[in-house]
Design a protein around this motif. Structure first.
Motif, PDB file in Angstrom:
ATOM      1  N   ARG A 148       0.926  -1.295   0.175  1.00 47.81           N
ATOM      2  CA  ARG A 148      -0.085   0.092   0.019  1.00 47.81           C
ATOM      3  C   ARG A 148       0.946   1.358   0.065  1.00 47.81           C
ATOM      4  N   PHE A 149       2.126   1.181   0.381  1.00 48.42           N
ATOM      5  CA  PHE A 149       3.127   2.264   0.071  1.00 48.42           C
ATOM      6  C   PHE A 149       3.685   2.472  -1.301  1.00 48.42           C
ATOM      7  N   SER A 150       2.748   2.865  -2.005  1.00 43.33           N
ATOM      8  CA  SER A 150       2.669   2.502  -3.608  1.00 43.33           C
ATOM      9  C   SER A 150       3.900   2.695  -4.388  1.00 43.33           C
ATOM     10  N   ASN A 151       5.119   2.730  -3.710  1.00 41.62           N
ATOM     11  CA  ASN A 151       6.331   2.989  -4.288  1.00 41.62           C
ATOM     12  C   ASN A 151       6.466   3.890  -5.150  1.00 41.62           C
ATOM     13  N   SER A 152       5.374   4.554  -5.838  1.00 37.00           N
ATOM     14  CA  SER A 152       5.557   5.665  -6.708  1.00 37.00           C
ATOM     15  C   SER A 152       5.799   6.869  -5.547  1.00 37.00           C
ATOM     16  N   ASN A 153       5.052   6.842  -4.303  1.00 35.66           N
ATOM     17  CA  ASN A 153       5.242   7.614  -3.100  1.00 35.66           C
ATOM     18  C   ASN A 153       6.908   7.680  -2.941  1.00 35.66           C
ATOM     19  N   LEU A 154       7.354   6.376  -2.833  1.00 36.59           N
ATOM     20  CA  LEU A 154       8.820   6.578  -2.427  1.00 36.59           C
ATOM     21  C   LEU A 154       9.678   7.002  -3.384  1.00 36.59           C
ATOM     22  N   MET A 155       9.353   7.054  -4.845  1.00 37.59           N
ATOM     23  CA  MET A 155       9.868   7.591  -5.813  1.00 37.59           C
ATOM     24  C   MET A 155       9.636   8.913  -6.097  1.00 37.59           C
ATOM     25  N   GLN A 156       8.390   9.432  -6.016  1.00 40.36           N
ATOM     26  CA  GLN A 156       8.007  10.723  -6.169  1.00 40.36           C
ATOM     27  C   GLN A 156       8.698  11.793  -5.207  1.00 40.36           C
ATOM     28  N   SER A 157       9.192  11.405  -4.150  1.00 45.89           N
ATOM     29  CA  SER A 157      10.123  12.305  -3.045  1.00 45.89           C
ATOM     30  C   SER A 157      11.362  12.041  -3.426  1.00 45.89           C
ATOM     31  N   GLN A 158      11.868  11.207  -4.278  1.00 49.60           N
ATOM     32  CA  GLN A 158      13.267  10.924  -4.476  1.00 49.60           C
ATOM     33  C   GLN A 158      13.993  12.272  -4.828  1.00 49.60           C
ATOM     34  N   GLY A 159      13.704  12.959  -5.645  1.00 48.36           N
ATOM     35  CA  GLY A 159      14.228  14.215  -6.030  1.00 48.36           C
ATOM     36  C   GLY A 159      14.423  15.125  -4.987  1.00 48.36           C
ATOM     37  N   ALA A 160      13.545  15.229  -4.094  1.00 50.63           N
ATOM     38  CA  ALA A 160      13.627  16.150  -3.007  1.00 50.63           C
ATOM     39  C   ALA A 160      14.498  15.473  -2.137  1.00 50.63           C
ATOM     40  N   PHE A 161      14.444  14.380  -1.800  1.00 55.17           N
ATOM     41  CA  PHE A 161      15.478  13.910  -0.715  1.00 55.17           C
ATOM     42  C   PHE A 161      16.709  13.547  -1.028  1.00 55.17           C
ATOM     43  N   ARG A 162      16.723  13.390  -2.423  1.00 52.84           N
ATOM     44  CA  ARG A 162      18.420  13.494  -2.930  1.00 52.84           C
ATOM     45  C   ARG A 162      18.742  14.987  -2.674  1.00 52.84           C
ATOM     46  N   ALA A 163      17.902  15.805  -3.110  1.00 55.66           N
ATOM     47  CA  ALA A 163      18.480  17.281  -2.904  1.00 55.66           C
ATOM     48  C   ALA A 163      18.623  17.677  -1.407  1.00 55.66           C
ATOM     49  N   LEU A 164      17.959  17.294  -0.574  1.00 59.70           N
ATOM     50  CA  LEU A 164      18.199  17.679   0.794  1.00 59.70           C
ATOM     51  C   LEU A 164      19.238  16.706   1.656  1.00 59.70           C
ATOM     52  N   SER A 165      19.857  15.802   0.766  1.00 59.36           N
ATOM     53  CA  SER A 165      20.874  15.059   1.614  1.00 59.36           C
ATOM     54  C   SER A 165      22.222  15.826   1.705  1.00 59.36           C
ATOM     55  N   ASP A 166      22.330  16.634   0.981  1.00 51.26           N
ATOM     56  CA  ASP A 166      23.658  17.422   1.039  1.00 51.26           C
ATOM     57  C   ASP A 166      23.508  18.764   1.913  1.00 51.26           C
ATOM     58  N   PRO A 167      24.539  18.931   2.774  1.00 46.93           N
ATOM     59  CA  PRO A 167      24.334  19.897   3.896  1.00 46.93           C
ATOM     60  C   PRO A 167      24.393  21.471   3.282  1.00 46.93           C
ATOM     61  N   THR A 168      25.228  21.344   2.239  1.00 45.55           N
ATOM     62  CA  THR A 168      25.541  22.727   1.437  1.00 45.55           C
ATOM     63  C   THR A 168      24.166  23.194   0.670  1.00 45.55           C
ATOM     64  N   ARG A 169      23.456  22.234   0.207  1.00 49.85           N
ATOM     65  CA  ARG A 169      22.148  22.471  -0.523  1.00 49.85           C
ATOM     66  C   ARG A 169      21.173  22.903   0.530  1.00 49.85           C
ATOM     67  N   ARG A 170      21.269  22.132   1.839  1.00 49.92           N
ATOM     68  CA  ARG A 170      20.127  22.864   2.806  1.00 49.92           C
ATOM     69  C   ARG A 170      20.615  24.072   3.128  1.00 49.92           C
ATOM     70  N   GLY A 171      21.707  24.212   3.260  1.00 50.92           N
ATOM     71  CA  GLY A 171      22.123  25.995   3.601  1.00 50.92           C
ATOM     72  C   GLY A 171      21.591  26.778   2.507  1.00 50.92           C
ATOM     73  N   ILE A 172      21.780  26.467   1.242  1.00 54.20           N
ATOM     74  CA  ILE A 172      21.426  27.149   0.164  1.00 54.20           C
ATOM     75  C   ILE A 172      19.894  27.410   0.168  1.00 54.20           C
ATOM     76  N   LEU A 173      19.122  26.490   0.493  1.00 50.40           N
ATOM     77  CA  LEU A 173      17.797  26.647   0.891  1.00 50.40           C
ATOM     78  C   LEU A 173      17.320  27.692   1.778  1.00 50.40           C
ATOM     79  N   MET A 174      18.189  27.532   2.965  1.00 50.56           N
ATOM     80  CA  MET A 174      18.096  28.528   4.109  1.00 50.56           C
ATOM     81  C   MET A 174      18.351  29.983   3.582  1.00 50.56           C
ATOM     82  N   LEU A 175      19.498  30.214   2.824  1.00 49.56           N
ATOM     83  CA  LEU A 175      19.690  31.495   2.067  1.00 49.56           C
ATOM     84  C   LEU A 175      18.661  32.090   1.366  1.00 49.56           C
ATOM     85  N   LEU A 176      18.224  31.044   0.398  1.00 50.37           N
ATOM     86  CA  LEU A 176      17.042  31.360  -0.503  1.00 50.37           C
ATOM     87  C   LEU A 176      15.652  31.670   0.151  1.00 50.37           C
TER      88      LEU A 176
END
Lengths: 125, 125
Positions: B9-37
Motif C-alpha cells: 500500500r506504500f505505492s512505491n511511486s510515493n517512494l519515488m516521487q519524493s526521491q528528487g527532494a530527498f536527494r537534494a536535501l541530503s547535502d548540507p550545502t544544499r540545505r544551506g542554500i535553501l536557508m539562504l534563499l
DNA sequence: CATATATGATACCTTTTGGTATTATGTCAA
DNA sequence: TTGACATAATACCAAAAGGTATCATATATG
C-alpha cells in the motif's frame, strides 16, 4: 565563506545535526526499509526477503539507518531485531518545518488572489 | 523482491516521487542554500559568496535543487535569479508525516508511563 | 564595437556510495 | 561435538557525487 552560515541564526549545528537522518533518507531502498519496519520489527533475513539485493547490501543500509538513529538493533539469541525509531526523524522534520511558514505564505497569497479575483468579478472589472 | 514493495500500500511511486527532494536535501550545502534563499532570491554569484567552494560547484548544487523542484530559476537580463519553491518540499514532508502516527504512539506511551509512575507514587508503591 | 561582467558547460579528478562475493563468527539443536 | 542457521565483516568493483579548472556564451556599458 561558509562562516556566513555558521554565524547565521540557522546555527549550522542544525544543518549538521540532521545530516545523519537526511543522509539515511536519501536512498529509496532505505525509505522502503523504514516503511517495512513501521509495520513490524524484523531481522535482516526478514528485511532482505523484500528486496532484490543481497543481505550484505541490506546490512549496509541498516547500518546507515542505525547511524542516522532511525532504527535501533537489539540481539535476541542468534537473531538481531531491527526496530524503527520514529523519534530519529524528528531532527529532519524539525528542519523541514522551518519552511512551513513559506508554504503558508504561498498558500495565503493564493487564497488572497482568489479573493481579489472574486471581488473584481463582483465589481464588474 | 522489490515487487513486494510495489504491490504494497506504500505505492512505491510515493517512494519515488519524493526521491528528487530527498536527494537534494541530503547535502548540507544544499540545505544551506535553501536557508539562504528563504531570506531572499539570489543570483548564483550571491549564493557563491556564502560558501567556500567554486561557482561551478554551487551551480551543480543549484541544478540538483532545481531537479528536485525545490527552487526555480528565471532569467533577468544577464542574471539568473534563484528562488525558493517551498511547495517542492511537500512530497518529502508528506512522506515523513506518515511516521507521525508512530511518533505520537511513542509520545503517548511516554505520557502513559509518567502517569502510571505518578499513580504508583500516590499509592505508595 | 570592444570589453568587462554574469553565467553556463565541459573535461577531469578523488571520494563516497551501492552493490557483490567471500570469509569469519556466534548460536541453536540433535 | 557437529552441522545448520543467522548474521557480521572484509575485499573488491562500477557508478555517482562533489569538487576544480578551463573554456564558451550572452549581455551590459563606455
Amino acid at each position: 565563506m561558509i562562516n556566513d552560515i555558521s554565524t547565521d541564526r540557522f546555527s549550522n549545528s542544525n544543518l549538521m545535526q540532521s545530516q545523519g537522518a537526511f543522509r539515511a533518507l536519501s536512498d529509496p531502498t532505505r525509505r522502503g526499509i523504514l516503511m517495512l519496519l513501521s509495520e513490524q520489527d524484523m531481522t535482516i533475513g526478514d528485511v532482505s526477503e523484500h528486496f532484490d539485493i543481497t543481505r550484505a547490501a541490506v546490512k549496509k543500509h541498516l547500518n546507515i539507518l542505525e547511524e542516522g538513529a532511525l532504527i535501533s538493533v537489539h540481539t535476541s539469541g542468534r537473531e538481531r531485531i531491527n526496530k524503527l525509531e520514529p523519534l530519529g526523524l524528528k531532527s529532519a522534520v524539525d528542519w523541514l518545518n522551518y519552511f512551513n511558514q513559506f508554504w503558508d505564505e504561498k498558500l495565503s497569497a493564493m487564497l488572497q488572489a482568489v479573493e481579489n479575483e472574486q471581488k473584481n468579478q463582483k465589481e464588474g472589472k
